[in-house]
Design a protein around this motif. Structure first.
Motif, mmCIF file in Angstrom:
data_model
loop_
_atom_site.group_PDB
_atom_site.id
_atom_site.type_symbol
_atom_site.label_atom_id
_atom_site.label_comp_id
_atom_site.label_asym_id
_atom_site.label_seq_id
_atom_site.Cartn_x
_atom_site.Cartn_y
_atom_site.Cartn_z
ATOM 1 N N LYS A 1 24.921 16.210 -11.561
ATOM 2 C CA LYS A 1 26.376 15.968 -11.570
ATOM 3 C C LYS A 1 26.861 15.633 -12.978
ATOM 4 O O LYS A 1 28.055 15.534 -13.216
ATOM 5 C CB LYS A 1 26.734 14.812 -10.630
ATOM 6 C CG LYS A 1 26.495 15.114 -9.175
ATOM 7 C CD LYS A 1 27.649 15.880 -8.578
ATOM 8 C CE LYS A 1 27.261 16.537 -7.267
ATOM 9 N NZ LYS A 1 28.306 17.383 -6.737
ATOM 10 N N GLU B 1 29.167 18.220 -14.445
ATOM 11 C CA GLU B 1 30.483 18.158 -13.804
ATOM 12 C C GLU B 1 31.274 16.982 -14.348
ATOM 13 O O GLU B 1 32.461 17.098 -14.676
ATOM 14 C CB GLU B 1 30.338 17.953 -12.296
ATOM 15 C CG GLU B 1 29.789 19.119 -11.566
ATOM 16 C CD GLU B 1 29.580 18.764 -10.109
ATOM 17 O OE1 GLU B 1 30.440 18.070 -9.533
ATOM 18 O OE2 GLU B 1 28.554 19.160 -9.557
ATOM 19 N N TYR C 1 32.149 24.969 -13.159
ATOM 20 C CA TYR C 1 32.188 25.431 -11.770
ATOM 21 C C TYR C 1 31.452 26.762 -11.651
ATOM 22 O O TYR C 1 30.648 26.975 -10.752
ATOM 23 C CB TYR C 1 33.647 25.597 -11.324
ATOM 24 C CG TYR C 1 33.809 25.814 -9.844
ATOM 25 C CD1 TYR C 1 33.975 24.744 -8.976
ATOM 26 C CD2 TYR C 1 33.773 27.094 -9.309
ATOM 27 C CE1 TYR C 1 34.108 24.940 -7.621
ATOM 28 C CE2 TYR C 1 33.900 27.308 -7.954
ATOM 29 C CZ TYR C 1 34.076 26.216 -7.113
ATOM 30 O OH TYR C 1 34.203 26.414 -5.769
ATOM 31 N N ASP D 1 37.826 10.380 1.124
ATOM 32 C CA ASP D 1 36.459 10.269 0.594
ATOM 33 C C ASP D 1 35.601 9.345 1.447
ATOM 34 O O ASP D 1 34.452 9.659 1.751
ATOM 35 C CB ASP D 1 36.491 9.730 -0.850
ATOM 36 C CG ASP D 1 37.094 10.736 -1.807
ATOM 37 O OD1 ASP D 1 37.007 11.942 -1.533
ATOM 38 O OD2 ASP D 1 37.669 10.310 -2.830
ATOM 39 N N SER E 1 30.012 15.247 -3.549
ATOM 40 C CA SER E 1 31.370 15.633 -3.956
ATOM 41 C C SER E 1 32.330 14.469 -3.802
ATOM 42 O O SER E 1 33.157 14.195 -4.670
ATOM 43 C CB SER E 1 31.895 16.752 -3.074
ATOM 44 O OG SER E 1 31.156 17.891 -3.286
ATOM 45 N N HIS E 2 32.221 13.799 -2.641
ATOM 46 C CA HIS E 2 33.185 12.728 -2.383
ATOM 47 C C HIS E 2 32.840 11.457 -3.151
ATOM 48 O O HIS E 2 33.720 10.668 -3.476
ATOM 49 C CB HIS E 2 33.347 12.518 -0.874
ATOM 50 C CG HIS E 2 34.095 13.667 -0.276
ATOM 51 N ND1 HIS E 2 35.460 13.761 -0.340
ATOM 52 C CD2 HIS E 2 33.660 14.819 0.288
ATOM 53 C CE1 HIS E 2 35.837 14.913 0.195
ATOM 54 N NE2 HIS E 2 34.772 15.577 0.585
ATOM 55 N N SER F 1 34.437 12.058 -6.408
ATOM 56 C CA SER F 1 35.874 11.816 -6.286
ATOM 57 C C SER F 1 36.178 10.312 -6.387
ATOM 58 O O SER F 1 37.073 9.891 -7.118
ATOM 59 C CB SER F 1 36.354 12.396 -4.949
ATOM 60 O OG SER F 1 37.656 12.020 -4.687
ATOM 61 N N GLY G 1 35.012 18.784 -6.429
ATOM 62 C CA GLY G 1 34.553 18.306 -5.123
ATOM 63 C C GLY G 1 34.675 19.368 -4.042
ATOM 64 O O GLY G 1 34.433 19.086 -2.878
ATOM 65 N N HIS G 2 35.075 20.587 -4.412
ATOM 66 C CA HIS G 2 35.252 21.702 -3.464
ATOM 67 C C HIS G 2 36.251 21.370 -2.382
ATOM 68 O O HIS G 2 36.057 21.746 -1.229
ATOM 69 C CB HIS G 2 33.936 22.075 -2.758
ATOM 70 C CG HIS G 2 32.837 22.328 -3.690
ATOM 71 N ND1 HIS G 2 32.705 23.489 -4.380
ATOM 72 C CD2 HIS G 2 31.814 21.534 -4.090
ATOM 73 C CE1 HIS G 2 31.651 23.413 -5.144
ATOM 74 N NE2 HIS G 2 31.105 22.234 -5.012
#
Ligand code: UD1
Ligand code: MG
Length: 494
Positions: free
Chosen positions: A130, A133, A176, A286, A302-303, A306, A351-352
């Motif tokens: 991560k 990202e 991405y 989230d 992902s969450h 976030s 986070g898609h």
């Protein structure tokens, strides 16, 4: 009490002692508290310096004499946030950093290594991959802040600044591409079940397929996700691979989020207030994922990402709100609006959940669509569309645009909107439209509910935004899975 330095020092010390490796959520909450204290302490100290270099504005909704107050104070919040995000990196990735330097003998090194290895292997902790990202989002936000600040300094033209976020989001889109490259979307079941639905899907699929082939031919890059080369699979959920068009869509999201926050503005507290409401809605979403046992590791990560980006944002924004709330002592500037919009766009993209992001931004979308006739000059757009303050009663009334041309599309459009009570028109004796209430939802609420005090108006808008947000959250996790026949988290309905 908040103003006492002893209290603030205690808050910072408490926060510092709560920072801990291997617990990202606790650490970001501690960072948010530090961000809050730093921002609230710096803003009053920098006001005079901002005014001195011309970063100042007059509040158009206050009785005279109106003195100028610092503008672009969102810069303080944004920079504090950036420093927090830099500072977070070692803590978020702590368990992956093996510091042999501080170890005394081999046994300690070995046990430390094993401990770290087990922590990674056994727990659902923040994964190392991560980092790219994280850095891409930080880079994107940093360039957004720089360009937003340039806009505040030079008042860049609307048609130019509109596209700024698309450039600043490039690092995000590149990571991405390299990292996931997922460009397929789930086809709602009702579309494929509907007569002719399959035909429509095939047409879109065909356009997407050849569009992507063309792009690959020219650039040598493939943007697709599916192995099936854009054949719609029969499995559930049905996916449509949009390839390069999905990147176009993500780029549009990054343009839309900052600009839509910037145009839902003009009354004290609204820019920061709406950002905080959005932050709360995002965090509720989230935590629905993070507290669920049955979600995938990818959805969990992902969450978590976030939460890591939004919690410190809440800290610095709360401090800014205290100075920007009615009666405002500072303005936040376009710097803050772009920065805030990009925080949400970044987490949505990485986070898609960029489609879910859009339904959370529904009030901003409605305001944007409603504004389109003015934004694209179908009807005149004054420099400021904020409501008009009446000195006599201290209340806010709808502001008006002047209509010069008496015929054509602008008249037809305004008359059409009037039919549905979506605008207030003034006419001359011959019945021709002379003025129309400016096309923002802020003015529309005043048309519907009558004049309001500035802070009451802001609270009303934020209240409506919150109710819409919570409703969208519920729809997303109940009706959504039913419509799409699939969800990565669903409450009962599947
Ligand atoms: C956007 C809106 C504009 C709105 C403005 C207010 C569009 C296309 N543009 O322009 O209609 O008037 O935001 O922020 O919709 N101000 C206040 N009280 C406030 C906030 C701002 O009086 O609570 C005034 C101050 O004079 C301040 C100025 O608005 O100096 C800031 O305007 P700016 O952010 O530069 O406007 P835009 O973002 O270009
Ligand atoms: Mg603005």
């Amino acid at each position: 009490m908040l103003n006492s330095w002893v209290f603030r020092l205690a808050l910072v010390l408490g926060a510092v002692s709560a920072i801990t490796p291997n617990n990202p959520i606790r650490t970001v909450i501690a960072f948010a508290v530090i961000g809050y204290v730093v921002t609230i302490s710096i803003i009053p100290r920098l006001g005079a310096s901002f005014i001195k270099i011309g970063l100042k504005g007059k509040d158009m909704s206050k009785p005279p004499p109106v003195s100028e107050i610092p503008e672009t104070m969102g810069l303080v919040a944004a920079l504090t946030y950036m420093f927090l995000m830099f500072g977070l990196i070692p803590f978020i990735f702590f368990k992956y950093l093996v510091s042999f330097g501080s170890m005394s003998d081999d046994a300690v090194v070995a046990s430390n290594y094993i401990e770290q290895y087990l922590a990674v292997a056994n727990n659902r902790l923040f994964p190392h991959n991560k980092l790219a990202e994280f850095l891409s989002a930080v880079l994107c936000l940093q360039s957004t802040v720089i360009l937003g600040f340039l806009d505040d300094l030079f008042d860049i033209r609307w048609r130019h600044k509109f596209f700024i976020p698309a450039v600043t989001s490039l690092p995000l889109l590149i990571v991405y591409y390299v990292d996931f490259s997922v460009t397929s979307v789930v086809i709602p079941r009702f579309v494929s079940d509907f007569p002719g639905g399959y035909f429509l899907i095939n047409v879109i699929n065909w356009i997407s397929k050849y569009g992507n082939h063309l792009v690959t031919l020219v650039t040598g890059l493939s943007f697709r996700t599916l192995q099936t080369d854009y054949v719609v699979p029969d499995s559930t959920p049905k996916l449509l691979d949009l390839g390069i068009f999905y990147y176009g869509y993500m780029s549009a999201v990054s343009i839309f989020a900052p600009n839509s926050i910037n145009i839902l503005a003009g009354i004290n507290g609204l820019e920061v207030g709406q950002s905080l409401v959005l932050a709360v809605i995002f965090l509720i979403n989230d935590f629905c994922y993070l507290s669920s046992e049955k979600i995938s590791q990818a959805a969990h990560d992902s969450h978590l990402l976030s939460v890591i980006f939004i919690v410190p944002f809440v800290g610095v924004s709360l401090a800014l709100l205290q100075y920007n709330w009615f009666p405002a002592r500072v303005f936040v500037g376009d710097t803050y609006c772009y920065f805030s919009g990009m925080v949400f766009a970044s987490v949505g993209i990485l986070g898609h959940f960029s489609k879910t992001l859009l339904i959370f931004l529904l009030p901003q979308i409605i305001n944007f669509i409603y504004s389109v006739p003015q934004l694209f000059n179908i009807v005149p757009c004054p420099r400021h569309r904020l409501p008009k303050f009446d000195v006599k009663d201290g209340l806010m009334y709808p502001s008006y645009g002047e209509l010069k041309s008496k015929k054509g599309i602008s008249n037809a459009l305004l008359s059409f909107l009037e039919l549905f009570k979506l605008v207030k028109l003034e006419r001359d004796k011959s019945g021709a439209i002379t003025r129309f209430s400016n096309l923002t939802i802020i003015n529309l609420l005043l048309v519907w509910f009558g004049p309001l005090r500035e802070d009451h108006l802001c609270t009303l808008i934020l209240g409506i935004q919150f109710v819409i947000g919570v409703s969208m959250l519920t729809v997303r996790h109940t009706v959504g899975p039913w419509l799409f026949g699939y969800d990565n988290l669903s409450w009962g309905v599947k």
